[in-house]
Scaffold this active site. Structure first.
Site, PDB file in Angstrom:
ATOM      1  N   GLU A   1      52.582  17.244  51.873  1.00 26.95           N
ATOM      2  CA  GLU A   1      51.223  16.857  52.262  1.00 26.95           C
ATOM      3  C   GLU A   1      50.945  17.160  53.734  1.00 26.95           C
ATOM      4  O   GLU A   1      50.704  16.265  54.543  1.00 26.95           O
ATOM      5  CB  GLU A   1      51.001  15.372  51.957  1.00 26.95           C
ATOM      6  CG  GLU A   1      51.115  15.083  50.462  1.00 26.95           C
ATOM      7  CD  GLU A   1      50.886  13.622  50.101  1.00 26.95           C
ATOM      8  OE1 GLU A   1      51.073  12.755  50.962  1.00 26.95           O
ATOM      9  OE2 GLU A   1      50.530  13.352  48.935  1.00 26.95           O
TER      10      GLU A   1
ATOM     11  N   GLU B   1      53.319  15.484  42.418  1.00 30.01           N
ATOM     12  CA  GLU B   1      53.192  14.024  42.493  1.00 30.01           C
ATOM     13  C   GLU B   1      51.965  13.614  41.708  1.00 30.01           C
ATOM     14  O   GLU B   1      50.895  14.193  41.879  1.00 30.01           O
ATOM     15  CB  GLU B   1      53.020  13.526  43.931  1.00 30.01           C
ATOM     16  CG  GLU B   1      54.250  13.643  44.785  1.00 30.01           C
ATOM     17  CD  GLU B   1      54.078  12.997  46.155  1.00 30.01           C
ATOM     18  OE1 GLU B   1      53.301  12.027  46.284  1.00 30.01           O
ATOM     19  OE2 GLU B   1      54.728  13.484  47.104  1.00 30.01           O
TER      20      GLU B   1
END
Ligand code: BG6
Length: 486
Positions: A190, A384
């Site tokens: 991220e 995820e």
């Protein structure tokens, strides 16, 4: 004819070293930024910034405290010692892949040693070897919120260029040691999160930034991460022929609150920013609109003469992302807001929320897959996805987590539709396939797993593992290659 998931589809789960391993101070491991992450009970879903705040003072206090009482990531779920048992459970579910990260400070405790720490290297060698024995493909993230704390202290994290060299050295040591075992790599987890929690992502402590320059400092650090990502992509391709390197973004799919063009315009702006990070890593250049925005803010990123060339030359092979929830944006002030994954947005009346205020939006996953594939035309992988929830253990030890099954079923259905629509998706690793410590709040009670871990927020418990109802459900999903979602 409908086309389902490929025969080689990578079904599995994902964890991160700092949230699972524990063993924070043994076998030569140095302190990482995660080890000073304070436990935050009584989370206010309206105040995610409050949970992420960090100061030099708080770090000093944490460093003097040698216990794990207030710093749960130090103890994790003891994956470091129990990984064989955990991998056996993943294998029982039929996992084809497991996404893990390598704790940088296990390999280079302060980030600047001349030689890597052999015990750290050996741990991951054994872990990957066991995974291969069980036919579980490792998908390995090099940086997942766990850089050496010493680099944060000395350079204010990624703000200084020197850290690029440290990261390249660390990554190279990993490629050389694991070249026979690991094909799929991710550089930064991220990478966009640097704007939301600069300390966790890049070791930046706001009170060490020149006053009024925090935003500029973050963009500079981000640039260093982009360059580092490109350089290690190059090394990886050279050292491990056939390897695949991906970028990783938080897919913060954002809708306009209404069809009022003003709402659409602010949403467009937000989504352009959401895409900016993967744009750089896939297309190898800063988007023109972002460069202009930086100019308007009077932010000037310092680049070395060949940085643009490096970015252009070493782009990623695939795009990975996390997807938990969606957001809504409005040009109007004063509307009710709710939290998402370390972000706030206007509350969407069409969506239910988790106990932590994250809005559950399975259709948003299909939208995300189609948007990303259309934009990048690269293979995608969801690394995820999942729902944090409090689980109830019944007197006989069973855990009936139907809410989690409902969440996954609805998301996998949408994922299937996206694949049928033509999206090239090669895997799905649900987040926290075994319960672990929450990244944002350091709670244990915010559980994502198919496997329950007997530990509470204070660290009490036997750490015993047990199968939730979702364990058997996911096993069936994998066995049927995503056809049986009932
Ligand atoms: C992702 C992170 O953003 O969200 C994970 O990559 C994190 O590390 C996950 O655990 C869920 O967030 P949280 O705060 O519920 O643990």
């Amino acid at each position: 004819m409908s086309k389902g998931f490929s025969e080689t589809f990578l079904w599995g789960g994902a964890i991160a070293a700092n949230q699972a391993e524990g063993a924070w101070n043994i076998d030569g491991k140095g302190l990482s930024v995660a080890d000073v992450g304070l436990y935050k009970p009584n989370v206010d879903v309206e105040d995610y910034e409050g949970h992420q705040a960090i100061s030099s003072k708080a770090i000093e206090v944490a460093m003097q405290d040698r216990s794990d009482k207030n710093y749960p990531k130090r103890r994790g779920i003891d994956f470091y010692h129990r990984y064989k048992e955990d991998l056996a459970l993943f294998a029982e579910m039929g996992f084809k892949a497991l996404r893990v990260s390598i704790a940088w400070s296990r390999i280079f405790p302060t980030g600047e040693e001349a030689e890597p720490n052999e015990k750290g290297l050996q741990f991951y060698f054994d872990l990957f070897t066991e995974m291969k024995r069980l036919n579980i493909e490792p998908i390995v993230t090099l940086s997942h919120y766990e850089m050496p704390l010493a680099l944060s202290a000395k350079y204010n994290g990624w703000v200084e260029r020197k850290v690029v060299d440290c990261f390249v050295k660390f990554s190279k040591a990993c490629f050389l040691r694991y070249k026979e075992l690991v094909k799929y790599w991710l550089t930064f987890n991220e990478i966009d999160s640097i704007h939301r929690h600069p300390f966790t992502t890049a070791g930046i402590v706001p009170d060490r930034c020149p006053e009024g320059k925090e935003e500029a400092v973050v963009y500079q650090a981000l640039h260093h991460q982009f360059v580092a990502s490109a350089l290690v992509t190059k090394d990886c391709h050279e050292i491990i022929p056939g390897s695949q390197v991906g970028c990783m973004l938080t897919k913060l799919t954002t809708y306009p609150n209404t069809c009022n063009p003003e709402d659409v315009a602010v949403t467009l702006q937000r989504n352009l920013h959401n895409y900016f990070y993967a744009d750089v890593q896939v297309f190898g250049e800063y988007p023109v609109l972002i460069e202009r925005m930086l100019e308007q803010k009077n932010i000037h990123i310092h680049m070395e003469p060949n940085d643009r060339e490096i970015l252009k030359q070493h782009t990623v092979d695939y795009v990975s992302f996390s997807y938990y929830m969606s957001l809504t944006e409005s040009a109007k002030e004063g509307l009710e807001r709710t939290s998402g994954n370390t972000i706030m947005g206007v509350k969407n009346p069409y969506l239910p929320s988790t106990e932590w205020g994250w809005q559950i939006d399975p259709v948003g996953l299909k939208i995300s897959l189609i948007e990303l594939y259309d934009r990048y035309k690269k293979p995608l992988i969801i690394v995820e996805n999942g729902m944090g929830a409090v689980d109830q253990v019944e007197p006989d030890g069973s855990i009936h987590d139907h809410y989690r099954i409902d969440y996954f079923r609805a998301h996998l259905q949408q994922m299937k539709e996206a694949v049928e629509a033509g999206v090239d998706l090669f895997g799905y690793t649900s987040w926290g396939c075994i319960d672990l410590i929450s990244a944002s709040t350091s709670q244990m009670s915010k559980r994502y797993g198919f496997i329950y871990v007997d530990q509470d927020d204070e660290g009490n418990g036997t750490l015993a593992r047990s199968r939730k109802d979702s364990f058997y459900w996911y096993k069936k999903v994998i066995e049927s290659n995503g056809q049986d979602l009932d």
